[in-house]
Motif scaffolding. Sequence first.
Motif, PDB file in Angstrom:
ATOM      1  N   VAL A   1       0.721   4.292   7.837  1.00 23.53           N
ATOM      2  CA  VAL A   1      -0.035   3.936   6.628  1.00 23.53           C
ATOM      3  C   VAL A   1      -0.683   5.181   6.032  1.00 23.53           C
ATOM      4  O   VAL A   1      -0.643   5.394   4.814  1.00 23.53           O
ATOM      5  CB  VAL A   1      -1.115   2.872   6.955  1.00 23.53           C
ATOM      6  CG1 VAL A   1      -2.017   2.652   5.754  1.00 23.53           C
ATOM      7  CG2 VAL A   1      -0.469   1.566   7.377  1.00 23.53           C
TER       8      VAL A   1
ATOM      9  N   VAL B   1       2.657  -1.594  -2.498  1.00 23.91           N
ATOM     10  CA  VAL B   1       2.742  -2.666  -1.498  1.00 23.91           C
ATOM     11  C   VAL B   1       1.947  -2.273  -0.251  1.00 23.91           C
ATOM     12  O   VAL B   1       1.196  -3.073   0.309  1.00 23.91           O
ATOM     13  CB  VAL B   1       4.210  -2.957  -1.126  1.00 23.91           C
ATOM     14  CG1 VAL B   1       4.275  -3.918   0.059  1.00 23.91           C
ATOM     15  CG2 VAL B   1       4.944  -3.538  -2.323  1.00 23.91           C
ATOM     16  N   PHE B   2       2.103  -1.027   0.172  1.00 22.42           N
ATOM     17  CA  PHE B   2       1.400  -0.572   1.360  1.00 22.42           C
ATOM     18  C   PHE B   2      -0.097  -0.456   1.126  1.00 22.42           C
ATOM     19  O   PHE B   2      -0.895  -0.691   2.039  1.00 22.42           O
ATOM     20  CB  PHE B   2       1.984   0.761   1.832  1.00 22.42           C
ATOM     21  CG  PHE B   2       3.204   0.594   2.688  1.00 22.42           C
ATOM     22  CD1 PHE B   2       3.091   0.424   4.053  1.00 22.42           C
ATOM     23  CD2 PHE B   2       4.464   0.576   2.122  1.00 22.42           C
ATOM     24  CE1 PHE B   2       4.213   0.255   4.846  1.00 22.42           C
ATOM     25  CE2 PHE B   2       5.596   0.414   2.906  1.00 22.42           C
ATOM     26  CZ  PHE B   2       5.466   0.257   4.277  1.00 22.42           C
TER      27      PHE B   2
ATOM     28  N   GLN C   1      -1.875  -2.443  -0.831  1.00 24.85           N
ATOM     29  CA  GLN C   1      -2.388  -3.807  -0.754  1.00 24.85           C
ATOM     30  C   GLN C   1      -2.446  -4.284   0.693  1.00 24.85           C
ATOM     31  O   GLN C   1      -3.419  -4.941   1.104  1.00 24.85           O
ATOM     32  CB  GLN C   1      -1.500  -4.737  -1.588  1.00 24.85           C
ATOM     33  CG  GLN C   1      -1.564  -4.438  -3.088  1.00 24.85           C
ATOM     34  CD  GLN C   1      -0.616  -5.288  -3.894  1.00 24.85           C
ATOM     35  OE1 GLN C   1      -0.810  -6.491  -4.033  1.00 24.85           O
ATOM     36  NE2 GLN C   1       0.440  -4.678  -4.422  1.00 24.85           N
ATOM     37  N   LEU C   2      -1.422  -3.956   1.480  1.00 27.59           N
ATOM     38  CA  LEU C   2      -1.416  -4.328   2.891  1.00 27.59           C
ATOM     39  C   LEU C   2      -2.543  -3.614   3.636  1.00 27.59           C
ATOM     40  O   LEU C   2      -3.210  -4.211   4.501  1.00 27.59           O
ATOM     41  CB  LEU C   2      -0.063  -3.961   3.510  1.00 27.59           C
ATOM     42  CG  LEU C   2       0.107  -4.260   5.009  1.00 27.59           C
ATOM     43  CD1 LEU C   2      -0.057  -5.754   5.270  1.00 27.59           C
ATOM     44  CD2 LEU C   2       1.471  -3.786   5.498  1.00 27.59           C
ATOM     45  N   THR C   3      -2.780  -2.374   3.294  1.00 22.41           N
ATOM     46  CA  THR C   3      -3.848  -1.605   3.936  1.00 22.41           C
ATOM     47  C   THR C   3      -5.203  -2.248   3.704  1.00 22.41           C
ATOM     48  O   THR C   3      -6.009  -2.411   4.631  1.00 22.41           O
ATOM     49  CB  THR C   3      -3.861  -0.159   3.399  1.00 22.41           C
ATOM     50  OG1 THR C   3      -2.629   0.466   3.725  1.00 22.41           O
ATOM     51  CG2 THR C   3      -5.012   0.637   4.000  1.00 22.41           C
TER      52      THR C   3
ATOM     53  N   LEU D   1      -5.864  -5.340   2.992  1.00 23.35           N
ATOM     54  CA  LEU D   1      -5.914  -6.615   3.711  1.00 23.35           C
ATOM     55  C   LEU D   1      -6.200  -6.385   5.196  1.00 23.35           C
ATOM     56  O   LEU D   1      -7.055  -7.063   5.791  1.00 23.35           O
ATOM     57  CB  LEU D   1      -4.595  -7.373   3.535  1.00 23.35           C
ATOM     58  CG  LEU D   1      -4.474  -8.705   4.306  1.00 23.35           C
ATOM     59  CD1 LEU D   1      -5.551  -9.678   3.859  1.00 23.35           C
ATOM     60  CD2 LEU D   1      -3.085  -9.295   4.115  1.00 23.35           C
ATOM     61  N   LEU D   2      -5.515  -5.412   5.796  1.00 24.40           N
ATOM     62  CA  LEU D   2      -5.715  -5.121   7.217  1.00 24.40           C
ATOM     63  C   LEU D   2      -7.118  -4.564   7.469  1.00 24.40           C
ATOM     64  O   LEU D   2      -7.744  -4.868   8.490  1.00 24.40           O
ATOM     65  CB  LEU D   2      -4.666  -4.123   7.699  1.00 24.40           C
ATOM     66  CG  LEU D   2      -3.236  -4.652   7.789  1.00 24.40           C
ATOM     67  CD1 LEU D   2      -2.263  -3.534   8.132  1.00 24.40           C
ATOM     68  CD2 LEU D   2      -3.130  -5.773   8.819  1.00 24.40           C
TER      69      LEU D   2
END
Length: 244
Positions: A18, A225-226, A228-230, A232-233
């Motif tokens: 990430v 995309v990454f 947004q995932l970051t 969230l995590l």
Amino acid sequence: MTVKEILFMLVVFLTNIVQCITGFAGTVLAMPFSIMLVGYDIAKPILNVLGLLASIWVVIFTYKHINYKELVKITATMLVGMVTGFFIKDYFVNNQSLLYKTLGIIVIVFAVMNAIKFYAKKDDKPLPAPVSAILLIISGLVHGMFVCGGPLLVTYASAKMKDKDEFRATLSSAWILLNGVIAFTDYNSGYFTLPTLKLMAIATAVLVAALVVGNLIYKKMSRNVFLQLTYLLMLISGISLLVK
């Protein structure tokens, strides 16, 4: 290696992928899970050294783009906050519950702050001098305690440096200096025990693998995309610390 140490290596691997793709958030994402898996005294020095090594790798290839004026301003101001963070850290280490909850709140604030900035899609505006100083001091304080000052520094730097090469080279140089100071204080505090050094050696190999994989993914997949995932995590990891 124990099961928790193996899971710690998985955290190091995934979060540094990430970090390679997004350019930030690797340590702030790794720290909550790492503390829960191997404890603060092991997680902090290892993640700090990994951040130091990754920054050295970046600077080797980008040193010509360093903005030395901003580098001096960033490191000098953040060091003020870091000194305070060193003193506060000792109290938190002896109060594990408060340590977890404080880091959880910090991570959640970072996640929400960066998500709002991402979805607003507004250009970074120049920051007033007092606001810049406060951002850097708080970033230093958080970095001194948890090695997680990156998101606030990114907020400052993105408003000051628009060239991506200058941005990356200058921030990486700052991390070399700041993480170097933290590594020295960790050494004096006795964090570099033989078991920690052995785990650090394995984590360094995992870091190299993560950087290679991250570079490959970066070329093929959407950075948005990454991001947004970051976020969230980060939110999930922060909440997990609050309920721990």
